[in-house]
Design a protein around this motif. Structure first.
Motif, PDB file in Angstrom:
ATOM      1  N   VAL B 261      -0.899  -2.963   5.189  1.00  0.00           N
ATOM      2  CA  VAL B 261      -1.066  -4.351   4.745  1.00  0.00           C
ATOM      3  C   VAL B 261       0.050  -4.755   3.776  1.00  0.00           C
ATOM      4  CG1 VAL B 261      -3.572  -4.399   5.057  1.00  0.00           C
ATOM      5  CG2 VAL B 261      -2.641  -3.691   2.861  1.00  0.00           C
ATOM      6  N   HIS B 262       0.784  -3.759   3.251  1.00  0.00           N
ATOM      7  CA  HIS B 262       1.863  -4.044   2.308  1.00  0.00           C
ATOM      8  C   HIS B 262       3.247  -4.041   2.973  1.00  0.00           C
ATOM      9  CE1 HIS B 262      -1.066  -3.699  -0.879  1.00  0.00           C
ATOM     10  NE2 HIS B 262      -1.413  -2.504  -0.432  1.00  0.00           N
ATOM     11  N   ALA B 263       3.280  -3.995   4.300  1.00  0.00           N
ATOM     12  CA  ALA B 263       4.561  -3.875   5.015  1.00  0.00           C
ATOM     13  C   ALA B 263       5.546  -4.969   4.589  1.00  0.00           C
ATOM     14  CB  ALA B 263       4.324  -3.918   6.515  1.00  0.00           C
ATOM     15  N   ASP B 264       5.040  -6.176   4.357  1.00  0.00           N
ATOM     16  CA  ASP B 264       5.922  -7.306   4.037  1.00  0.00           C
ATOM     17  C   ASP B 264       6.637  -7.156   2.701  1.00  0.00           C
ATOM     18  OD1 ASP B 264       5.280  -8.443   6.363  1.00  0.00           O
ATOM     19  OD2 ASP B 264       3.872  -9.929   5.540  1.00  0.00           O
ATOM     20  N   ALA B 265       6.108  -6.313   1.846  1.00  0.00           N
ATOM     21  CA  ALA B 265       6.712  -6.146   0.516  1.00  0.00           C
ATOM     22  C   ALA B 265       7.935  -5.239   0.563  1.00  0.00           C
ATOM     23  CB  ALA B 265       5.681  -5.583  -0.460  1.00  0.00           C
ATOM     24  N   PHE B 266       8.166  -4.594   1.726  1.00  0.00           N
ATOM     25  CA  PHE B 266       9.258  -3.626   1.827  1.00  0.00           C
ATOM     26  C   PHE B 266      10.247  -4.013   2.918  1.00  0.00           C
ATOM     27  CE2 PHE B 266       5.746  -1.310  -0.049  1.00  0.00           C
ATOM     28  CZ  PHE B 266       6.356  -0.491  -0.989  1.00  0.00           C
ATOM     29  N   GLU B 267      11.492  -3.542   2.764  1.00  0.00           N
ATOM     30  CA  GLU B 267      12.449  -3.637   3.863  1.00  0.00           C
ATOM     31  C   GLU B 267      12.856  -2.222   4.269  1.00  0.00           C
ATOM     32  OE1 GLU B 267      15.229  -6.106   1.866  1.00  0.00           O
ATOM     33  OE2 GLU B 267      16.321  -4.452   0.944  1.00  0.00           O
ATOM     34  N   VAL B 268      13.288  -2.093   5.525  1.00  0.00           N
ATOM     35  CA  VAL B 268      13.637  -0.778   6.043  1.00  0.00           C
ATOM     36  C   VAL B 268      15.066  -0.435   5.652  1.00  0.00           C
ATOM     37  CG1 VAL B 268      13.979   0.583   8.143  1.00  0.00           C
ATOM     38  CG2 VAL B 268      12.073  -1.037   7.997  1.00  0.00           C
ATOM     39  N   VAL B 269      15.255   0.763   5.085  1.00  0.00           N
ATOM     40  CA  VAL B 269      16.609   1.255   4.819  1.00  0.00           C
ATOM     41  C   VAL B 269      17.033   2.140   5.993  1.00  0.00           C
ATOM     42  CG1 VAL B 269      18.060   2.627   3.273  1.00  0.00           C
ATOM     43  CG2 VAL B 269      16.260   1.163   2.333  1.00  0.00           C
ATOM     44  N   GLN B 270      16.167   3.068   6.367  1.00  0.00           N
ATOM     45  CA  GLN B 270      16.407   3.886   7.552  1.00  0.00           C
ATOM     46  C   GLN B 270      15.069   4.251   8.187  1.00  0.00           C
ATOM     47  OE1 GLN B 270      18.295   7.561   8.546  1.00  0.00           O
ATOM     48  NE2 GLN B 270      20.150   6.975   7.461  1.00  0.00           N
ATOM     49  N   GLU B 271      14.739   3.628   9.318  1.00  0.00           N
ATOM     50  CA  GLU B 271      13.428   3.837   9.926  1.00  0.00           C
ATOM     51  C   GLU B 271      13.268   5.284  10.375  1.00  0.00           C
ATOM     52  OE1 GLU B 271      10.813   1.716   9.983  1.00  0.00           O
ATOM     53  OE2 GLU B 271       9.586   3.204  11.028  1.00  0.00           O
ATOM     54  N   LYS B 272      14.324   5.854  10.946  1.00  0.00           N
ATOM     55  CA  LYS B 272      14.206   7.218  11.479  1.00  0.00           C
ATOM     56  C   LYS B 272      13.811   8.212  10.394  1.00  0.00           C
ATOM     57  CE  LYS B 272      16.620  10.764  14.141  1.00  0.00           C
ATOM     58  NZ  LYS B 272      16.776  11.818  13.129  1.00  0.00           N
ATOM     59  N   GLU B 273      14.381   8.064   9.202  1.00  0.00           N
ATOM     60  CA  GLU B 273      14.059   9.000   8.119  1.00  0.00           C
ATOM     61  C   GLU B 273      12.983   8.441   7.191  1.00  0.00           C
ATOM     62  OE1 GLU B 273      14.980  11.909   8.377  1.00  0.00           O
ATOM     63  OE2 GLU B 273      16.701  11.796   9.723  1.00  0.00           O
ATOM     64  N   ARG B 274      12.400   7.300   7.574  1.00  0.00           N
ATOM     65  CA  ARG B 274      11.289   6.705   6.824  1.00  0.00           C
ATOM     66  C   ARG B 274      11.662   6.398   5.372  1.00  0.00           C
ATOM     67  NH1 ARG B 274       9.879   6.490  11.753  1.00  0.00           N
ATOM     68  NH2 ARG B 274       7.837   7.206  12.404  1.00  0.00           N
ATOM     69  N   ILE B 275      12.813   5.761   5.210  1.00  0.00           N
ATOM     70  CA  ILE B 275      13.237   5.333   3.878  1.00  0.00           C
ATOM     71  C   ILE B 275      13.102   3.811   3.788  1.00  0.00           C
ATOM     72  CG2 ILE B 275      15.127   5.299   2.186  1.00  0.00           C
ATOM     73  CD1 ILE B 275      16.221   7.829   3.504  1.00  0.00           C
ATOM     74  N   TYR B 276      12.332   3.344   2.812  1.00  0.00           N
ATOM     75  CA  TYR B 276      12.069   1.922   2.640  1.00  0.00           C
ATOM     76  C   TYR B 276      12.483   1.490   1.233  1.00  0.00           C
ATOM     77  CZ  TYR B 276       9.151   3.018   6.667  1.00  0.00           C
ATOM     78  OH  TYR B 276       8.707   3.459   7.887  1.00  0.00           O
ATOM     79  N   ARG B 277      12.556   0.162   1.077  1.00  0.00           N
ATOM     80  CA  ARG B 277      12.953  -0.359  -0.222  1.00  0.00           C
ATOM     81  C   ARG B 277      12.086  -1.561  -0.546  1.00  0.00           C
ATOM     82  NH1 ARG B 277      19.208  -1.923  -1.835  1.00  0.00           N
ATOM     83  NH2 ARG B 277      18.915  -1.382  -4.036  1.00  0.00           N
ATOM     84  N   LYS B 278      11.606  -1.616  -1.775  1.00  0.00           N
ATOM     85  CA  LYS B 278      10.793  -2.771  -2.173  1.00  0.00           C
ATOM     86  C   LYS B 278      11.677  -4.006  -2.266  1.00  0.00           C
ATOM     87  CE  LYS B 278       7.923  -4.417  -5.965  1.00  0.00           C
ATOM     88  NZ  LYS B 278       7.265  -4.032  -7.228  1.00  0.00           N
ATOM     89  N   LYS B 279      11.233  -5.103  -1.615  1.00  0.00           N
ATOM     90  CA  LYS B 279      12.021  -6.326  -1.648  1.00  0.00           C
ATOM     91  C   LYS B 279      12.133  -6.840  -3.074  1.00  0.00           C
ATOM     92  CE  LYS B 279      10.850  -7.849   3.013  1.00  0.00           C
ATOM     93  NZ  LYS B 279       9.952  -8.739   3.784  1.00  0.00           N
ATOM     94  N   ARG B 280      13.222  -7.560  -3.339  1.00  0.00           N
ATOM     95  CA  ARG B 280      13.432  -8.025  -4.702  1.00  0.00           C
ATOM     96  C   ARG B 280      12.509  -9.179  -5.048  1.00  0.00           C
ATOM     97  NH1 ARG B 280      17.296  -5.518  -7.401  1.00  0.00           N
ATOM     98  NH2 ARG B 280      18.540  -4.103  -6.144  1.00  0.00           N
ATOM     99  N   ILE B 281      12.201 -10.025  -4.068  1.00  0.00           N
ATOM    100  CA  ILE B 281      11.244 -11.100  -4.325  1.00  0.00           C
ATOM    101  C   ILE B 281      10.014 -10.846  -3.466  1.00  0.00           C
ATOM    102  CG2 ILE B 281      10.805 -13.584  -4.280  1.00  0.00           C
ATOM    103  CD1 ILE B 281      14.056 -13.649  -4.051  1.00  0.00           C
ATOM    104  N   THR B 282       8.883 -10.622  -4.107  1.00  0.00           N
ATOM    105  CA  THR B 282       7.654 -10.413  -3.335  1.00  0.00           C
ATOM    106  C   THR B 282       6.609 -11.387  -3.793  1.00  0.00           C
ATOM    107  OG1 THR B 282       6.995  -8.748  -4.923  1.00  0.00           O
ATOM    108  CG2 THR B 282       8.034  -7.961  -2.915  1.00  0.00           C
ATOM    109  N   GLN B 283       5.707 -11.675  -2.877  1.00  0.00           N
ATOM    110  CA  GLN B 283       4.601 -12.565  -3.245  1.00  0.00           C
ATOM    111  C   GLN B 283       3.669 -11.847  -4.196  1.00  0.00           C
ATOM    112  OE1 GLN B 283       3.295 -13.287   0.706  1.00  0.00           O
ATOM    113  NE2 GLN B 283       4.364 -15.233   0.844  1.00  0.00           N
ATOM    114  N   ALA B 284       3.101 -12.593  -5.104  1.00  0.00           N
ATOM    115  CA  ALA B 284       2.205 -11.998  -6.101  1.00  0.00           C
ATOM    116  C   ALA B 284       0.932 -11.489  -5.436  1.00  0.00           C
ATOM    117  CB  ALA B 284       1.857 -13.000  -7.176  1.00  0.00           C
TER     118      ALA B 284
END
Lengths: 190, 284
Positions: B261-284
Motif C-alpha cells: 500500500v506504500h508503493a507510491d511513496a517509493f521510486e525504483v532504483v534497481q528492481e532486479k536487486e530490489r533497491i528502492y528510494r523514498k520519494k522526496r515529496i510524498t503525500q501525508a
C-alpha cells in the motif's frame, strides 16, 4: 484409501531432472484442472532460467513461484534458486530463506510436507531422477495424509538414488518410466 | 516427524498453532500471529521432533510454564539464517548505485532491520570501509531476539561458513582479501573489532515497535517474506516513516514493493536487486 478429488501436483527432481520435467510437462494439456509445483535442485547463484527452459515445450504456463501468490489451475510454479517453496492454508505460496534441508535450498521435502498439510488426500506427489534422498520424507508425508504417490522407475532414471530412496521410504501407488508419467496424470486428473 | 502428526488432522493442528501463538503473545508479548503460517508450522514441527512432545498443545503448555522452552521457540521462530554478502549482485549494486549518493552526506545512519547474527551488518561495514565511508556512518543493527543480538555482538562464525562468505565477498566486487576482516581461532573466525566501531546493537521488534531515528539507508532482506500482507504493509510503512526524503530501502531478492500500500511513496532504483528510494515529496 480413496484419493482425491485432486487439487494439486507437486514434483521433485535433482540431477537429470530438467529433461524428465520437460517430457512430463510436454504431455500435459493447457486444460489441466490443477496447479503443478516443482522443486528442481539448482545452484543458489543461477539466474531464474528454469521456468523459461521448462516453458518452451508445453501448453502449460510456467513461471517462477512468487511469495504470497495464489495458485491457479493449469499453471506450473517453479521454486526460485536459494529459496524454499511452501504452501499456505489459503493455497497461496510462501518463500523461505531458512537453512538448507538435505543440503538443498529449495528442498523437495519442504515443499512436499507443507503441501501435504494443505491438500491432504487431494495431493499428487511425484519423485523423479536425482542423486540424493531429498523428497523421500516428503513423499512419505503425502502418503500418510492420504495423497497419491508416483515415483519415476529407477531403471529409467538418469540417476536412480532419489527414486530408490523414495521407494524405500513409502509404499507408492505408481512406479513409471518418465514417458509414462504424463499419460498417468492425464488418466488420473482428466 | 512428530509421533502424532499422522493422527492429528491438519485442521486441528492449525487451530493448535493459532492458540500457541496467542498464548505466547498474551503471556510474553512476542507477536507471531501475522507471520507466514507455513513457515511457523515448519519451525514448530522441528521443535516437536526435537523435544519429543506429542502435540502442539503440549508444546503450548511447556512454553507457558518453562522459560527454557520459550527461549527455544523464540529461537526457532527467529529468522536466523543469513550469510555475509548474500546475493553478491546486490552488494555490487549497493557499492555502485547507493554508496556514491550516501557519500554526499557528512554523516549518515543505516538500519539493518532483523539483523539476526549480524552477517548483513558486518557486510555493510566492510563495504563502507572499502569505500572510505565507514567513519561517517552509524549502523543500527536490530533484532527482536536478544540471543541473536548477542551472537551479532560477538561476531563469531564457524570457519566452514566463513569459506562461503569469502566466495560471496569476492563475487560482490570486494577490494581486499576477506581474511583481512577476521581473525581465525579454533575453527571460528571473529570479525575484527574495528568493524564494530560504528555499530549499535539494539532490541527492536518490527511487529510492535516504532520509529527510532531518521535513516539514510535501510536494509531488510529476507525478513518480509515471513510476514503476511497486513504485517508487510505495517513494516514498510515503518520504513517509510524512518527514511529521510531520498533515503534508500533494500529488500530481499524475492520481496517487492509492487503490491505494498506504500508503493507510491517509493521510486525504483534497481528492481532486479530490489533497491528502492523514498520519494522526496510524498503525500501525508
Amino acid at each position: 484409501m480413496k484419493h482425491g478429488p485432486f487439487q494439486a501436483i507437486v514434483m521433485g527432481a535433482s540431477a537429470g531432472g530438467l529433461e524428465v520435467l520437460r517430457t512430463i510437462l510436454q504431455g500435459l494439456p493447457a486444460t489441466l484442472p490443477v496447479p503443478i509445483l516443482i522443486v528442481q535442485h539448482i545452484s543458489p547463484d543461477s539466474d531464474s532460467y528454469l521456468p523459461t527452459l521448462l516453458g518452451k515445450h508445453t501448453e502449460l504456463r510456467v513461471k517462477e513461484a512468487e511469495d504470497k501468490e495464489t495458485l491457479s489451475a493449469g499453471v506450473v510454479y517453479v521454486a526460485p534458486p536459494n529459496y524454499h517453496l511452501l504452501v499456505e492454508a489459503d493455497q497461496s505460496l510462501a518463500l523461505c530463506a531458512g537453512s538448507k534441508v538435505n543440503f538443498s535450498r529449495p528442498a523437495i521435502d519442504v515443499l512436499f510436507e507443507s503441501a501435504a498439510e494443505v491438500f491432504v488426500s487431494g495431493l499428487v506427489g511425484v519423485i523423479l531422477t536425482g542423486a540424493n534422498h531429498d523428497g523421500a520424507r516428503g513423499l512419505a508425508r503425502i502418503k500418510a495424509v492420504g495423497g497419491l504417490c508416483i515415483v519415476q522407475d529407477p531403471q529409467s532414471a538418469q540417476v536412480s538414488a532419489m527414486p530408490l530412496a523414495a521407494l524405500a521410504a513409502s509404499i507408492v501407488d505408481y512406479v513409471r518410466p518418465a514417458e509414462k508419467i504424463a499419460p498417468l496424470l492425464n488418466h488420473l486428473l482428466l | 516427524m512428530a509421533v502424532s502428526s499422522v493422527k492429528i488432522s491438519p485442521e486441528t493442528q492449525r487451530l493448535e498453532l493459532l492458540l500457541l501463538l496467542e498464548a505466547i503473545y498474551q503471556k510474553y508479548g512476542y507477536d507471531f500471529r501475522q507471520y507466514s503460517m507455513a513457515h511457523i508450522k515448519r519451525r514448530i514441527d522441528h521443535r516437536l521432533a526435537l523435544s519429543g512432545l506429542p502435540s502442539i498443545s503440549h508444546l503450548q503448555h511447556a512454553v507457558l510454564y518453562d522459560p527454557v522452552m520459550l527461549l527455544n521457540v523464540l529461537h526457532d521462530l527467529s529468522i536466523n539464517v543469513s550469510e555475509m554478502f548474500r546475493d553478491p549482485g546486490f552488494f555490487l549494486a549497493l557499492r555502485q548505485e547507493v554508496l556514491p549518493r550516501l557519500s554526499t552526506y557528512p554523516f549518515f545512519k543505516i538500519w539493518v532491520a532483523g539483523c539476526a547474527a549480524g552477517q548483513e551488518a558486518y557486510s555493510t561495514a566492510i563495504l563502507l570501509h572499502e569505500n572510505g565511508l565507514y567513519d561517517r556512518a552509524r549502523i543500527h543493527a536490530t533484532d527482536f531476539n536478544p540471543h541473536s543480538l548477542e551472537q551479532a555482538r560477538q561476531g563469531n562464525y564457524p570457519l566452514t561458513t566463513i569459506k562461503e562468505y569469502t566466495i560471496n565477498y569476492q563475487k560482490s566486487g570486494g577490494l581486499n582479501s576477506f581474511a583481512d576482516y577476521y581473525t581465525a581461532c579454533d575453527q571460528h573466525g571473529t570479525m575484527r573489532p574495528f568493524l564494530q566501531e560504528q555499530m549499535v546493537f539494539a532490541e527492536h521488534n518490527l511487529v510492535t515497535d516504532g520509529v527510532f531515528g531518521e535513516m539514510q539507508l535501510i536494509l531488510c532482506r529476507n525478513v518480509l517474506i515471513y510476514f503476511n500482507k497486513e504485517l508487510q504493509n505495517r513494516v514498510v510503512g515503518l520504513f517509510k516513516d524512518s527514511l529521510c526524503p531520498g533515503g534508500f530501502l533494500c529488500l530481499g531478492a524475492k520481496e517487492s514493493l509492487k503490491f505494498s500500500v506504500h508503493a507510491d511513496a517509493f521510486e525504483v532504483v534497481q528492481e532486479k536487486e530490489r533497491i528502492y528510494r523514498k520519494k522526496r515529496i510524498t503525500q501525508a
